[in-house]
Design a protein around this motif. Structure first.
Motif, PDB file in Angstrom:
ATOM      1  N   MET A   1       6.326  -2.065  -0.944  1.00 40.24           N
ATOM      2  CA  MET A   1       6.250  -3.395  -1.528  1.00 40.24           C
ATOM      3  C   MET A   1       5.245  -3.572  -2.415  1.00 40.24           C
ATOM      4  O   MET A   1       4.999  -4.246  -3.458  1.00 40.24           O
ATOM      5  N   GLY A   2       3.896  -3.163  -1.992  1.00 39.51           N
ATOM      6  CA  GLY A   2       2.681  -3.252  -2.543  1.00 39.51           C
ATOM      7  C   GLY A   2       2.375  -1.883  -3.666  1.00 39.51           C
ATOM      8  O   GLY A   2       2.750  -0.952  -3.142  1.00 39.51           O
TER       9      GLY A   2
ATOM     10  N   GLU B   1       1.323  -8.709  -2.672  1.00 38.11           N
ATOM     11  CA  GLU B   1       1.599  -7.469  -2.018  1.00 38.11           C
ATOM     12  C   GLU B   1       0.733  -6.307  -2.371  1.00 38.11           C
ATOM     13  O   GLU B   1       0.274  -5.554  -1.420  1.00 38.11           O
TER      14      GLU B   1
ATOM     15  N   ARG C   1      -2.424  -5.963  -0.315  1.00 35.45           N
ATOM     16  CA  ARG C   1      -2.230  -5.454   1.423  1.00 35.45           C
ATOM     17  C   ARG C   1      -2.329  -4.160   1.596  1.00 35.45           C
ATOM     18  O   ARG C   1      -2.612  -3.613   2.618  1.00 35.45           O
TER      19      ARG C   1
ATOM     20  N   GLU D   1      -5.740 -10.451   2.110  1.00 36.57           N
ATOM     21  CA  GLU D   1      -4.470 -10.927   2.855  1.00 36.57           C
ATOM     22  C   GLU D   1      -4.284 -12.301   2.714  1.00 36.57           C
ATOM     23  O   GLU D   1      -3.285 -12.786   2.625  1.00 36.57           O
TER      24      GLU D   1
ATOM     25  N   SER E   1       3.415 -10.206  -6.872  1.00 39.27           N
ATOM     26  CA  SER E   1       2.827  -8.911  -7.147  1.00 39.27           C
ATOM     27  C   SER E   1       1.519  -8.618  -6.446  1.00 39.27           C
ATOM     28  O   SER E   1       1.452  -7.807  -5.442  1.00 39.27           O
TER      29      SER E   1
END
Length: 387
Positions: A216-217, A362, A365, A336, A359
């Motif tokens: 995701m990140g 994510e 993180r 976060e 974006s």
């Protein structure tokens, strides 16, 4: 071409400005572009971890850590995925750079040859993490069997490694990667280097692609999962426990990873401020508080980062390790919470892939999962809490 910190910084600034203008397209990417890394190599980024006397930029950790971190911080503000993959190069070579002095001639020969690969334009990466290990590279299930034969690119005992690995950051753009495995007949793991230049991923040469990166990140880091099946490797020539090397490299590695995520946070704050400034007087009380809290979180993150750098610059290994890890974990928790705060202030438009904040939420993180990841990091934090 002779590289200096000032020329590198100027080139990074120019690239960051150019890539920032391409942000929508870059944030939509799910793979890396070799052209980006060719430009970074031409700018001198691969020379960051190469010692000055070997034609590079590194003049020792206390003298060079800040300049290196600031370069990656600037780069991350423009393209987090490229910055993270690029900083892995310096972080990996830090295992050789930061290791304590050792009298064994083979270690000195290997170190010089490895660093020369970077001076010659080779990019390094890592593929050490394994499924079920919790991110602890010492809990490897991979096995290494001595192997005689073939031409090694630098000095060191040759082996063949078998085992599953994931998070091979920069797969496809790196020339060499480090990994861990337990040598045959031994109980403790050791570090190894893999020559991945032109090595196919179909299993025919010891390397098989199990899954492409779909994280995701940092979505374009190509952190693919691979199976090593008799993959040729060169063992680190270090004659001592692996922990000696990992501890010594920790302050640099942690600071580099932190600088990348802080660069993303910098850009998120700047972008949010530019959007909110024209309508600041119309913000609701809740939005005013959330903005202020995000701004305070950013200020705290910068202070933690600066404190860690000053500790590493002191040249005292224990102080540097203590501060770098605490800064990394503190900033991981701050970002976060803070980047979603910015999204809440700006509004529902950020809840879309078209928004950079989607974006960035994510991307930031990633810091908590970078070595050492959360669980392992907190083990270390507690272990050093009482002196």
């Amino acid at each position: 071409m002779s590289h200096t910190w000032s020329t590198l910084r100027a080139e990074i600034d120019n690239l960051a400005d150019e890539w920032r203008a391409e942000r929508p397209a870059r944030q939509a990417r799910r793979s890396l572009d070799q052209a980006d890394f060719d430009r970074l190599a031409a700018a001198g980024l691969l020379h960051v971890p190469v010692p000055r006397d070997a034609g590079g930029l590194w003049e020792g950790t206390p003298a060079s850590v800040r300049a290196a971190c600031e370069a990656f911080r600037t780069l991350a503000a423009a393209d987090p995925s490229v910055a993270l993959v690029s900083c892995m190069h310096a972080a990996v070579l830090g295992f050789w750079l930061a290791a304590p002095q050792q009298s064994a001639a083979v270690w000195a020969e290997q170190k010089a040859a490895v660093l020369q690969t970077a001076a010659d334009g080779a990019q390094w990466g890592t593929i050490t993490s394994e499924p079920g290990s919790g991110g602890d590279i010492l809990k490897t299930k991979a096995r290494a069997v001595p192997y005689k034969g073939g031409d090694a690119p630098f000095p060191g005992a040759t082996y063949r490694i078998s085992g599953d690995k994931h998070f091979g950051s920069g797969s496809g753009v790196t020339s060499f990667m480090i990994t861990t495995a337990v040598p045959e007949g031994e109980d403790a793991p050791s570090l190894f280097a893999l020559d991945v230049r032109d090595r196919p991923w179909d299993g025919s040469a010891g390397l098989q692609l199990l899954a492409e990166w779909d994280g995701m990140g940092m979505a374009a880091t190509q952190s693919h999962a691979m199976r090593l099946d008799g993959c040729p490797a060169i063992r680190f020539a270090w004659d001592g426990p692996i922990e000696d090397i990992t501890r010594a490299a920790g302050p640099v590695t942690g600071s580099l990873f932190t600088s990348v995520v802080l660069g993303v946070f910098d850009e998120a704050i700047r972008t949010a401020a530019a959007q909110l400034r024209p309508k600041a007087e119309a913000l609701r009380p809740y939005e005013q508080v959330e903005w202020t809290r995000a701004e305070l979180d950013h200020w705290l993150a910068v202070q933690a980062y600066e404190g860690a750098l000053r500790a590493v610059e002191s040249g005292e290994p224990a102080a540097g390790s203590y501060a770098a890890l605490r800064a990394k974990e503190s900033i991981a928790e701050l970002v976060e919470k803070a980047v979603p705060r910015l999204a809440r202030v700006i509004g529902g438009g950020t809840f879309s892939r078209r928004s950079p904040f989607a974006s960035w939420t994510e991307d930031v993180r990633a810091l908590g999962f970078l070595r050492p990841p959360w669980g392992l990091a907190y083990d270390s934090l507690f272990a050093t809490s009482f002196g």
